[in-house]
Structure formats: structure tokens, C-alpha cells
Write a protein that holds these residues in place. Structure first.
Motif, short mmCIF file in Angstrom:
data_model
loop_
_atom_site.label_atom_id
_atom_site.label_comp_id
_atom_site.label_asym_id
_atom_site.label_seq_id
_atom_site.Cartn_x
_atom_site.Cartn_y
_atom_site.Cartn_z
N GLU A 154 0.85 -1.19 0.00
CA GLU A 154 0.00 0.00 0.00
C GLU A 154 0.89 1.24 0.00
OE1 GLU A 154 -3.23 0.11 -0.30
OE2 GLU A 154 -3.46 -2.08 -0.28
N PRO A 155 1.07 1.88 -1.14
CA PRO A 155 1.97 3.04 -1.20
C PRO A 155 1.38 4.25 -0.50
CG PRO A 155 0.87 2.75 -3.31
CD PRO A 155 0.50 1.56 -2.46
N THR A 156 2.25 5.04 0.10
CA THR A 156 1.85 6.30 0.74
C THR A 156 2.85 7.38 0.34
OG1 THR A 156 3.14 5.81 2.72
CG2 THR A 156 0.84 5.13 2.72
N GLY A 157 2.48 8.62 0.58
CA GLY A 157 3.38 9.72 0.29
C GLY A 157 3.09 10.38 -1.04
N HIS A 158 3.97 11.27 -1.44
CA HIS A 158 3.83 12.04 -2.66
C HIS A 158 4.42 11.27 -3.84
CE1 HIS A 158 2.79 15.68 -0.33
NE2 HIS A 158 3.68 15.22 0.53
N PRO A 159 3.84 11.42 -5.03
CA PRO A 159 4.43 10.77 -6.21
C PRO A 159 5.88 11.20 -6.41
CG PRO A 159 2.24 11.63 -6.72
CD PRO A 159 2.60 12.16 -5.36
N ALA A 160 6.75 10.22 -6.64
CA ALA A 160 8.17 10.49 -6.87
C ALA A 160 8.64 9.65 -8.05
CB ALA A 160 9.00 10.16 -5.62
N PRO A 161 8.31 10.09 -9.28
CA PRO A 161 8.66 9.30 -10.47
C PRO A 161 10.15 9.02 -10.55
CG PRO A 161 8.07 11.55 -11.06
CD PRO A 161 7.71 11.38 -9.63
N TYR A 162 10.48 7.84 -11.05
CA TYR A 162 11.87 7.41 -11.09
C TYR A 162 12.36 7.38 -12.53
CZ TYR A 162 16.10 4.88 -9.93
OH TYR A 162 17.41 4.52 -9.76
N ASP A 173 10.32 5.60 -1.28
CA ASP A 173 9.82 4.28 -1.65
C ASP A 173 10.11 4.05 -3.13
OD1 ASP A 173 8.41 2.00 -2.23
OD2 ASP A 173 6.59 2.59 -1.17
N PHE A 174 11.22 3.37 -3.42
CA PHE A 174 11.61 3.15 -4.80
C PHE A 174 10.68 2.17 -5.50
CE2 PHE A 174 15.43 4.93 -3.02
CZ PHE A 174 16.00 5.64 -4.05
N GLY A 175 10.13 1.22 -4.77
CA GLY A 175 9.25 0.23 -5.39
C GLY A 175 7.95 0.82 -5.89
N ASN A 176 7.39 1.76 -5.14
CA ASN A 176 6.11 2.38 -5.49
C ASN A 176 6.25 3.78 -6.04
OD1 ASN A 176 4.24 0.24 -4.60
ND2 ASN A 176 5.05 0.68 -2.57
N GLU A 177 7.50 4.27 -6.13
CA GLU A 177 7.78 5.61 -6.62
C GLU A 177 7.01 6.67 -5.84
OE1 GLU A 177 7.51 5.91 -10.86
OE2 GLU A 177 8.85 4.22 -11.20
N ARG A 178 7.24 6.65 -4.53
CA ARG A 178 6.62 7.60 -3.62
C ARG A 178 7.67 8.16 -2.68
NH1 ARG A 178 0.92 8.75 -4.33
NH2 ARG A 178 0.30 7.23 -5.90
N ALA A 179 7.37 9.31 -2.09
CA ALA A 179 8.28 9.91 -1.12
C ALA A 179 7.47 10.72 -0.11
CB ALA A 179 9.30 10.81 -1.82
N SER A 180 7.95 10.74 1.12
CA SER A 180 7.31 11.55 2.15
C SER A 180 8.39 12.19 3.01
CB SER A 180 6.36 10.71 3.01
OG SER A 180 7.05 9.64 3.62
N PHE A 181 8.03 13.30 3.64
CA PHE A 181 9.00 14.10 4.37
C PHE A 181 8.38 14.62 5.67
CE2 PHE A 181 9.53 14.47 -0.17
CZ PHE A 181 10.86 14.15 -0.36
N ASP A 182 9.07 14.37 6.77
CA ASP A 182 8.68 14.93 8.06
C ASP A 182 9.73 15.95 8.47
OD1 ASP A 182 6.39 13.30 8.35
OD2 ASP A 182 7.63 11.64 9.09
N LEU A 183 9.29 17.16 8.71
CA LEU A 183 10.22 18.24 8.99
C LEU A 183 10.86 18.03 10.36
CD1 LEU A 183 11.17 20.81 7.55
CD2 LEU A 183 9.41 22.06 8.79
N VAL A 184 12.19 18.08 10.39
CA VAL A 184 12.93 17.91 11.63
C VAL A 184 12.91 19.22 12.41
CG1 VAL A 184 15.17 17.43 12.65
CG2 VAL A 184 14.37 16.08 10.71
N GLY A 185 13.44 20.27 11.79
CA GLY A 185 13.32 21.60 12.37
C GLY A 185 14.24 21.90 13.52
N ALA A 186 15.22 21.04 13.82
CA ALA A 186 16.15 21.36 14.90
C ALA A 186 17.01 22.54 14.50
CB ALA A 186 17.03 20.15 15.20
#
Length: 333
Positions: A152-160, A267-280
């Protein structure tokens, strides 16, 4: 950056024996992420650092490393690339018997041999190692880990296409940007020298002497404080470079200077990416937080009016009122 190419990863790499059981520590040199690795060749083994480079396609070893472990290359199956100084570099092809990172390993791995002179550098972990895998880069913990892609892919589309890409915006330039942990700074491509110079001028940048020729372009200019929109977040006051590179759909690349602000999941298999801001603050001085919602903007405007505008307006009125009361007390009116 890498030599251009295209393939769509889906299944796990046939060379992957197993992934690491626990996250692997990142080591930083010159502001870029490395991991400790062991390479085993026909006549030796060597331990050292390998650059974690999601912008580089094929895994690579330095020629010095290859010689130390008895690995020879095949020039007839090699290719060409370009280094940061603009020099064309030949890369022979070879098969590495074993590559180990912590308790993870790849076997009979196709690699490129590159003539780099860094004694401490074994080579580069290119993104083909992570076919069909989820690459988790935890900048907040200085670790990296990889595991099989979920169904089940999650995150933003990240075409490879040779490298993972994502829709983003830097200094108002919107489009596909390569996610490149091997590049320290962000780079924006301009179609012409005039466009490059104008973008640099608008941002307060100038000639970027440290780049020269890089990532297939020439004549880099510094990109002054700029806004970046990535994965539903915004950063400000970021710096990078803009250079001339015509052709192709890519608008540039997002380097480690920005990616270190996030815990990233590629996620290279599903071509997705997600980002959580660290902010330190000590990690990412450009931290601004997620883009504010309409309700947050209204709340901010109301608070600004109450705590900033109202006192400025009210103080002179109170001062006039006080003076009037003083005159009444003194019997003047």
C-alpha cells in the motif's frame, strides 16, 4: 548526479542478500552523508566510507579500492560521466563479489570503477541498490535504513528516471527536482545564461566559484536566500546555485543542505516519497515549518493586530488622556 538513463524499479534488487536488521549510522564529511561499509573482492577486503547518493544511479568503487581488493574492470562495458570540475571520467564495469553495510549485504553486484583519489572513500551507494526498497533517511537520528516496499503506497508521487524526482519549487521555479543526497546544495537549472543571471540577481547571488561545471551545466551562480516548497512544507533563507542547462524536464536538484531538514522516506518500489520536517535549529537554520493554513494565517493576523498594532495606536491616545487629566488636576481646565 548520474549519467542519464531510465528504468522503473519495482521488484527488489536481485543482488540484495538481506537488508540491515537495525538502522545504520550516518557519518558526515564535507556536509554530506556517508555510511561505513566493507567490500570483498577476489583477493582482499577493505573497510571504509561510502557516499549515500540517491542522485547517483549505479553503485561505484574508486579504482584505488578496486586495486586493493583485486577487482579488475572491463572498459568495453564501461561508460562516461562528468565530475564536479567538468572533466569527462571513464567508468569501467566490474562485478563486486560482496558489499556489506552493517549486517545487510549485496552479492555479485555490478559496479562502476571511478578514478577518485580520496583515500578514505570506498565508493558510492547508488540508488539502484534500493530497487523495490523503502529507503528511510532519519536526519533527526543520523541513521539510514532500508526494507521491502509495502503493498500500500503512501506519500507524494516520486517518479523514477535514473534518480528519484519530486514536484517541488525553489525560488519560484516549479517542476520536477531530483532528490540528491550526494549533492550538498540545491541547484536550479536555467534555460539560458540570461535567465540564470536574472535569477541570481533577484536572489542577491553572484558567481559561484566553488561549482564551476556541475550536474551537466556550466557557469554556476549563487542563489541567495530562496523559498523552497517540498512535500507540503516550506523552507526559507535557503542557499544554492543556479546554472544553465537546456533540455530535459528537470528543473534542478534538491541536495543534502535541504534534505537534512527532514526525515525522508523514499519508496523506490512504489515511486513515492514523504518528508517529516525535523526543524532542529542546529541542523536546519532555515526551518520555517509547514505552510500555514488559512485559519492559521487569520489567527496570526488577529494576534499581530492585538499585540503589535493596537499598542502602537493606543499609546498616543493614552498619553493625550493622561495629559488632559493632569491639566484638570492642576486647575488649568
Amino acid at each position: 548526479g548520474t549519467p542519464e538513463g531510465a528504468f522503473a524499479p519495482a521488484d527488489p534488487s536481485p543482488f540484495l542478500e538481506q537488508g540491515p536488521s537495525t538502522p545504520v549510522a550516518l557519518v558526515y564529511r564535507s556536509g554530506r552523508p556517508y555510511v561505513e561499509a566493507v567490500v570483498l573482492g577476489p583477493s582482499g577486503r577493505r573497510r571504509g566510507l561510502m557516499l549515500l547518493d540517491t542522485g547517483w544511479t549505479q553503485p561505484a568503487l574508486t579504482t584505488r579500492t578496486a586495486q586493493a581488493i583485486g577487482l579488475t574492470g572491463d572498459a568495453s562495458s564501461g561508460s562516461l560521466t562528468q565530475d564536479a570540475a567538468g572533466r569527462t571520467v571513464a567508468m569501467d564495469a566490474a562485478t563486486l563479489p560482496r558489499l556489506e553495510v552493517a549486517d545487510g549485504a549485496w552479492v555479485d553486484l555490478p559496479v562502476k570503477l571511478v578514478d577518485w583519489s580520496d583515500d578514505q572513500l570506498l565508493g558510492v551507494l547508488g540508488n539502484r541498490l534500493f530497487e523495490g526498497q523503502v529507503l528511510e533517511i532519519r536526519a533527526s537520528e543520523d541513521t539510514v535504513h532500508w526494507r521491502s516496499s509495502p503493498s500500500e503506497p503512501t506519500g507524494h508521487p516520486a517518479p523514477y528516471c535514473a534518480s528519484p524526482q519530486i514536484q517541488a519549487s525553489i525560488a519560484g521555479r516549479q517542476g520536477l527536482f531530483v532528490l540528491d543526497t550526494g549533492a550538498f546544495i540545491d541547484i536550479v537549472y536555467a534555460a539560458t545564461d540570461e535567465e540564470r543571471d536574472e535569477l541570481a540577481r533577484q536572489s542577491g547571488g553572484g558567481e559561484h566559484r566553488a561549482l564551476g561545471v556541475v550536474s551537466g551545466g556550466a557557469g554556476a551562480r549563487s542563489l541567495g536566500p530562496a523559498d523552497i516548497a517540498l512535500g507540503g512544507h516550506r523552507l526559507s533563507n535557503a542557499t544554492g546555485a543556479v546554472l544553465t542547462r537546456s533540455g530535459g524536464p528537470r528543473r534542478g536538484l534538491i541536495g543534502w543542505s535541504t534534505l537534512r531538514c527532514f526525515d525522508s522516506t523514499l519508496d523506490f518500489g512504489n515511486e513515492r516519497a514523504s518528508f517529516d520536517l525535523v526543524g532542529a535549529p542546529d541542523r536546519c537554520a532555515v526551518y520555517e515549518g509547514p505552510a500555514p493554513t488559512l485559519e492559521e494565517q487569520v489567527f496570526t493576523a488577529v494576534c499581530f493586530g492585538i499585540f503589535c498594532v493596537l499598542p502602537v495606536v493606543a499609546f498616543p491616545l493614552l498619553l493625550v488622556r493622561r495629559r488632559r487629566l493632569q491639566r484638570v488636576y492642576d486647575g488649568e481646565i
